[in-house]
Structure formats: structure tokens, C-alpha cells
Design a protein around this motif. Structure first.
Motif, short mmCIF file in Angstrom:
data_model
loop_
_atom_site.label_atom_id
_atom_site.label_comp_id
_atom_site.label_asym_id
_atom_site.label_seq_id
_atom_site.Cartn_x
_atom_site.Cartn_y
_atom_site.Cartn_z
N TYR A 173 4.04 -24.12 -1.25
CA TYR A 173 4.79 -24.49 -0.05
C TYR A 173 3.96 -24.09 1.17
CZ TYR A 173 8.46 -24.47 3.51
OH TYR A 173 9.19 -24.69 4.66
N ARG A 174 3.82 -24.96 2.11
CA ARG A 174 2.92 -24.72 3.24
C ARG A 174 3.29 -23.51 4.09
NH1 ARG A 174 4.98 -26.67 8.05
NH2 ARG A 174 6.81 -27.95 7.82
N ASN A 175 4.55 -23.13 4.14
CA ASN A 175 4.98 -21.95 4.91
C ASN A 175 5.29 -20.77 4.00
OD1 ASN A 175 4.86 -23.05 7.56
ND2 ASN A 175 6.75 -24.18 7.16
N SER A 176 4.76 -20.77 2.81
CA SER A 176 5.06 -19.74 1.82
C SER A 176 4.89 -18.33 2.40
CB SER A 176 4.13 -19.92 0.61
OG SER A 176 4.50 -19.04 -0.40
N HIS A 203 25.94 -15.07 0.86
CA HIS A 203 25.27 -13.95 1.53
C HIS A 203 23.99 -14.52 2.11
CE1 HIS A 203 27.05 -10.50 -1.16
NE2 HIS A 203 27.98 -11.22 -0.57
N LEU A 204 23.95 -14.71 3.41
CA LEU A 204 22.81 -15.35 4.03
C LEU A 204 22.11 -14.42 5.01
CD1 LEU A 204 24.45 -18.81 4.87
CD2 LEU A 204 23.18 -18.16 2.81
N LEU A 205 20.81 -14.24 4.81
CA LEU A 205 19.98 -13.60 5.83
C LEU A 205 19.25 -14.74 6.52
CD1 LEU A 205 18.53 -10.36 4.18
CD2 LEU A 205 20.37 -10.59 5.84
N VAL A 206 19.67 -15.02 7.76
CA VAL A 206 19.16 -16.15 8.52
C VAL A 206 18.00 -15.67 9.39
CG1 VAL A 206 19.73 -18.00 10.14
CG2 VAL A 206 21.48 -17.15 8.55
N PHE A 207 16.82 -16.26 9.14
CA PHE A 207 15.62 -15.87 9.86
C PHE A 207 15.44 -16.75 11.09
CE2 PHE A 207 15.17 -13.70 6.01
CZ PHE A 207 14.17 -12.75 6.13
N PRO A 208 14.97 -16.17 12.20
CA PRO A 208 14.81 -16.93 13.44
C PRO A 208 13.55 -17.80 13.41
CG PRO A 208 14.06 -14.68 13.78
CD PRO A 208 14.61 -14.76 12.37
N LEU A 209 13.55 -18.74 12.48
CA LEU A 209 12.42 -19.64 12.29
C LEU A 209 12.93 -21.06 12.05
CD1 LEU A 209 10.45 -17.56 9.63
CD2 LEU A 209 9.82 -17.82 12.03
N LEU A 210 12.17 -22.02 12.51
CA LEU A 210 12.38 -23.42 12.16
C LEU A 210 11.19 -23.83 11.31
CD1 LEU A 210 13.54 -24.78 15.63
CD2 LEU A 210 14.98 -24.17 13.67
N LEU A 211 11.42 -24.11 10.05
CA LEU A 211 10.32 -24.39 9.12
C LEU A 211 10.10 -25.88 8.87
CD1 LEU A 211 10.99 -21.56 6.53
CD2 LEU A 211 9.28 -21.60 8.35
N GLY A 212 11.03 -26.71 9.30
CA GLY A 212 10.87 -28.15 9.08
C GLY A 212 11.09 -28.51 7.64
N ALA A 213 10.09 -29.11 7.02
CA ALA A 213 10.22 -29.56 5.64
C ALA A 213 10.32 -28.38 4.70
CB ALA A 213 9.01 -30.42 5.27
N GLY A 214 10.95 -28.63 3.56
CA GLY A 214 11.08 -27.61 2.53
C GLY A 214 12.41 -27.74 1.82
N LYS A 215 12.52 -27.07 0.67
CA LYS A 215 13.78 -27.10 -0.08
C LYS A 215 14.87 -26.44 0.74
CE LYS A 215 11.55 -26.80 -4.58
NZ LYS A 215 11.31 -25.93 -5.74
#
Length: 190
Positions: free
Chosen positions: A25-28, A144-156
């Protein structure tokens, strides 16, 4: 009836792919390379190990976790816990022998039957495809969600794009941490 809990590291735009550095994954590795580590943001991960009585995952997540998690101190609480893997292709010969009892389930219907048994909460780790199927089938009880302040675009993504009726959630716990991570725990309203 058991409670089925989906737990995820998720970007603000809903991506759950490759948070820990999984290849392909490109943002792995986005959870640790793009956001400062603040220990208190991960308190929920320890609590999940204490409260869950079984773990559920799909084949891809099992194949990623099973070579590593059995020997990791951070996940010691899961070692002796019963595990269930939803897969149409895995066989018992594919299962690791050092991670406790593991049962292969072949369908969402078998997960529904497991949920109808006596026992405590079952935690779902990783498994984006499985999460979408379980959510669409109305089987998930809590997120249970830990929401990260990122926009990753494509991905599962954690949530499916199927055209279905609105599903109401009730926020039962939340916190925001100095690194911008938000903890959101939602119960599914039935």
C-alpha cells in the motif's frame, strides 16, 4: 448473544489499509510515520485485550498477524484467547501452532451463529472486507475507532459503499489527543 466489536485505526476519509507498515500500500505505516506517537491515545488497545473473550479476523489479517503477534508483548492478551478466522481457502494446516486455539469459519452465516453463542465480546482486528460484510449483514454491535488526522485518498475502507438504509450509531465514549487522534466508540442502535 455475544457482542461483536470492530476496532480500527482509520484515516479521516475512512481508509484502514496498511496502518502498521504492511507491504503493498503506497501509504503503508501511516499510523506511526505521519502522526506523533502519544501513548495515551492507544489506551483502548490494552482495554480491548482485557475485555474481549475472542478475536475474529479475515484470512489476510490472520496471515499478517499470526507470524508476528504471538511473540509480541504488546499483544500478549490475545495469545491464549480463542481466535476465529473467516476464510474459504485456509485449512487447518495453514494455521500457526503457537497462538492458541484457532477455528476457521467459512461464511458470514457462521459468524452469525458464533455471535448467537454464550460468551463475552468478540473483537475484530484488521479485516476490511470482513468488516464491510459483517456491517452490511447487521452483525457489528460496536465500533472502536482511532481516527487519525490524515486524508489518505485511495485504499481499503472500513465501511462499505453498498446502498443500504441509514444505520444510526450512538457515541458512548470519545477523547481527542494532543497529536490530533480522536477516539470514538460507537454502539450500533437497533
Amino acid at each position: 448473544m455475544r457482542t461483536l466489536i470492530s476496532t480500527a485505526f482509520i484515516s479521516l476519509d475512512g481508509v484502514v489499509e496498511g496502518p502498521g507498515g504492511e507491504p503493498g500500500y503506497r501509504n503503508s505505516g501511516w499510523t506511526f510515520k505521519d502522526v506523533e506517537f502519544v501513548p495515551e491515545a492507544y489506551e483502548i488497545k490494552g482495554r480491548e485485550q482485557e475485555e474481549a473473550t475472542a478475536m475474529l479476523m479475515g484470512r489476510v489479517s490472520y496471515e499478517a498477524f499470526s507470524p508476528v503477534w504471538p511473540d509480541m508483548a504488546d499483544f500478549a492478551g490475545y495469545k491464549g484467547m480463542p481466535k476465529f478466522v473467516v476464510s474459504t481457502t485456509l485449512t487447518d494446516a495453514d494455521l500457526v501452532t503457537n497462538w492458541g486455539e484457532t477455528t476457521i469459519l467459512r461464511s458470514i452465516d457462521e459468524v452469525a451463529a458464533l455471535k448467537d453463542t454464550d460468551g463475552g465480546p468478540i473483537i475484530i482486528h484488521g479485516s476490511a472486507s470482513l468488516n464491510r460484510g459483517l456491517s452490511d449483514a447487521g452483525l457489528i454491535d460496536r465500533y472502536h475507532l482511532l481516527v487519525f488526522p490524515l486524508l489518505l485518498g485511495a485504499g481499503k475502507r472500513l465501511f462499505s459503499e453498498s446502498d443500504k438504509d441509514a444505520q444510526k450509531l450512538k457515541l458512548v465514549e470519545s477523547a481527542t489527543y494532543s497529536n490530533g487522534i480522536q477516539k470514538n466508540i460507537f454502539d450500533v442502535v437497533r
